[in-house]
Design a protein around this motif. Sequence first.
Motif, PDB file in Angstrom:
ATOM      1  N   UNK A 218       0.955  -1.349  -0.014  1.00 44.09           N
ATOM      2  CA  UNK A 218      -0.262   0.125   0.047  1.00 44.09           C
ATOM      3  C   UNK A 218       0.926   1.427   0.113  1.00 44.09           C
ATOM      4  N   UNK A 219       0.208   2.380  -0.330  1.00 40.18           N
ATOM      5  CA  UNK A 219       1.050   3.634  -0.469  1.00 40.18           C
ATOM      6  C   UNK A 219       0.933   4.125   0.762  1.00 40.18           C
ATOM      7  N   UNK A 220       1.769   5.265   1.350  1.00 42.98           N
ATOM      8  CA  UNK A 220       1.823   5.671   2.708  1.00 42.98           C
ATOM      9  C   UNK A 220       0.509   6.315   3.229  1.00 42.98           C
ATOM     10  N   UNK A 221      -0.343   7.093   2.207  1.00 45.36           N
ATOM     11  CA  UNK A 221      -1.444   7.783   2.607  1.00 45.36           C
ATOM     12  C   UNK A 221      -2.475   6.580   2.799  1.00 45.36           C
ATOM     13  N   UNK A 222      -2.391   5.427   2.078  1.00 43.39           N
ATOM     14  CA  UNK A 222      -3.403   4.247   2.132  1.00 43.39           C
ATOM     15  C   UNK A 222      -3.118   3.641   3.517  1.00 43.39           C
ATOM     16  N   UNK A 223      -1.759   3.498   3.897  1.00 48.38           N
ATOM     17  CA  UNK A 223      -1.515   2.912   5.384  1.00 48.38           C
ATOM     18  C   UNK A 223      -1.979   3.792   6.471  1.00 48.38           C
ATOM     19  N   UNK A 224      -1.864   5.238   6.207  1.00 53.37           N
ATOM     20  CA  UNK A 224      -2.194   6.331   7.233  1.00 53.37           C
ATOM     21  C   UNK A 224      -3.748   6.122   7.428  1.00 53.37           C
ATOM     22  N   UNK A 225      -4.517   5.845   6.306  1.00 54.70           N
ATOM     23  CA  UNK A 225      -6.076   5.922   6.344  1.00 54.70           C
ATOM     24  C   UNK A 225      -6.326   4.625   7.002  1.00 54.70           C
ATOM     25  N   UNK A 226      -5.922   3.403   6.334  1.00 55.38           N
ATOM     26  CA  UNK A 226      -5.892   2.104   7.285  1.00 55.38           C
ATOM     27  C   UNK A 226      -5.662   2.120   8.677  1.00 55.38           C
ATOM     28  N   UNK A 227      -4.670   2.858   9.043  1.00 54.93           N
ATOM     29  CA  UNK A 227      -4.402   2.841  10.634  1.00 54.93           C
ATOM     30  C   UNK A 227      -5.399   3.756  11.277  1.00 54.93           C
ATOM     31  N   UNK A 228      -5.881   4.832  10.562  1.00 53.53           N
ATOM     32  CA  UNK A 228      -6.705   5.710  11.244  1.00 53.53           C
ATOM     33  C   UNK A 228      -8.014   5.206  11.461  1.00 53.53           C
ATOM     34  N   UNK A 229      -8.267   4.312  10.478  1.00 50.27           N
ATOM     35  CA  UNK A 229      -9.951   3.472  10.523  1.00 50.27           C
ATOM     36  C   UNK A 229      -9.730   2.522  11.370  1.00 50.27           C
ATOM     37  N   UNK A 230      -8.770   1.740  11.688  1.00 50.20           N
ATOM     38  CA  UNK A 230      -8.769   0.868  12.690  1.00 50.20           C
ATOM     39  C   UNK A 230      -8.436   1.460  14.119  1.00 50.20           C
ATOM     40  N   UNK A 231      -8.019   2.729  14.181  1.00 52.91           N
ATOM     41  CA  UNK A 231      -8.154   3.247  15.523  1.00 52.91           C
ATOM     42  C   UNK A 231      -9.554   3.834  15.802  1.00 52.91           C
ATOM     43  N   UNK A 232     -10.122   4.263  14.779  1.00 51.32           N
ATOM     44  CA  UNK A 232     -11.583   4.907  15.053  1.00 51.32           C
ATOM     45  C   UNK A 232     -12.483   3.803  15.367  1.00 51.32           C
ATOM     46  N   UNK A 233     -12.291   2.541  14.488  1.00 51.29           N
ATOM     47  CA  UNK A 233     -13.415   1.656  14.639  1.00 51.29           C
ATOM     48  C   UNK A 233     -13.193   0.772  16.024  1.00 51.29           C
ATOM     49  N   UNK A 234     -12.008   0.819  16.575  1.00 49.38           N
ATOM     50  CA  UNK A 234     -11.612  -0.101  17.611  1.00 49.38           C
ATOM     51  C   UNK A 234     -11.962   0.501  19.082  1.00 49.38           C
ATOM     52  N   UNK A 235     -12.543   2.017  18.837  1.00 51.31           N
ATOM     53  CA  UNK A 235     -12.682   2.398  20.265  1.00 51.31           C
ATOM     54  C   UNK A 235     -14.022   3.202  20.218  1.00 51.31           C
TER      55      UNK A 235
END
Length: 253
Positions: A181-198
């Motif tokens: 994945x591209x860096x912005x896709x990784x950042x989006x995926x990490x942010x989505x996991x962080x938001x959905x997990x809490x």
Amino acid sequence: RCAELQIQLTEAVSTLAGQKELVAKLEHDLSTIQALSAVHRPDAEGAAAPGLEKIPEPIKEATALFYGHPLAPGTAFPEEQVDSLLSIISSQRERFRAKNQELEGENRMLQHTVHALQSELDNLRADNIKLYEKIKFLQSYPGRGSSRDDTEQRYSSQYEERLDPFSSFSRKERQRKYLSLSPWDKATLSMGRLILSNKTARTVAFFYTLLLHCLVFLVLYKTAWSESVGRDCAAFCAKKYADHFHQFHKNGD
């Protein structure tokens, strides 16, 4: 002299037992009273202390037993006894505070111990799985017995899970896809996991998105309204200017 000392010792022991009983009763009464906050204390030294009759009855009884003489019903409570009682309550509060700090320290130590034991347990589990792998390797030779005990059966399932080709393949594919994945896709995926997990993060993200959209709509509406007002003003000024020329400058003056 020995007989006199023996008598004094007996009296001291009986007095100590009585005082211990009175202290225990006082602490029990103080721990069960819920209306201590209703006691009106003086605002400053030398100020009057009204409302001494509002002191709860268990405190009056314990203080009267402490001083050795009971109070008659309806008798005003002596101020010096109130001061001594407040000093007793203050000392008990300090003891409870020290005990609370000690218990908090023990709690922190126990939490550190639990974390250390948990990490040690994880390391021991990993070591046991490695040892079971060596046992399986040794049992693969001919002539070796294949008998199993409870310990081997307990770790065999964990060992088989590690060797599962489907889970290892899916894990490798997931890792390979993530690395591609591209860096912005990784950042989006990490942010989505962080938001959905809490739950708190999801609530904050929802209200933040709603507020951002409302702000954008308000800015766009204000910009469109300002441009419309400017356009209307320009048209009105041009019309007034043309009317003025037609009315006052018909001959080209």
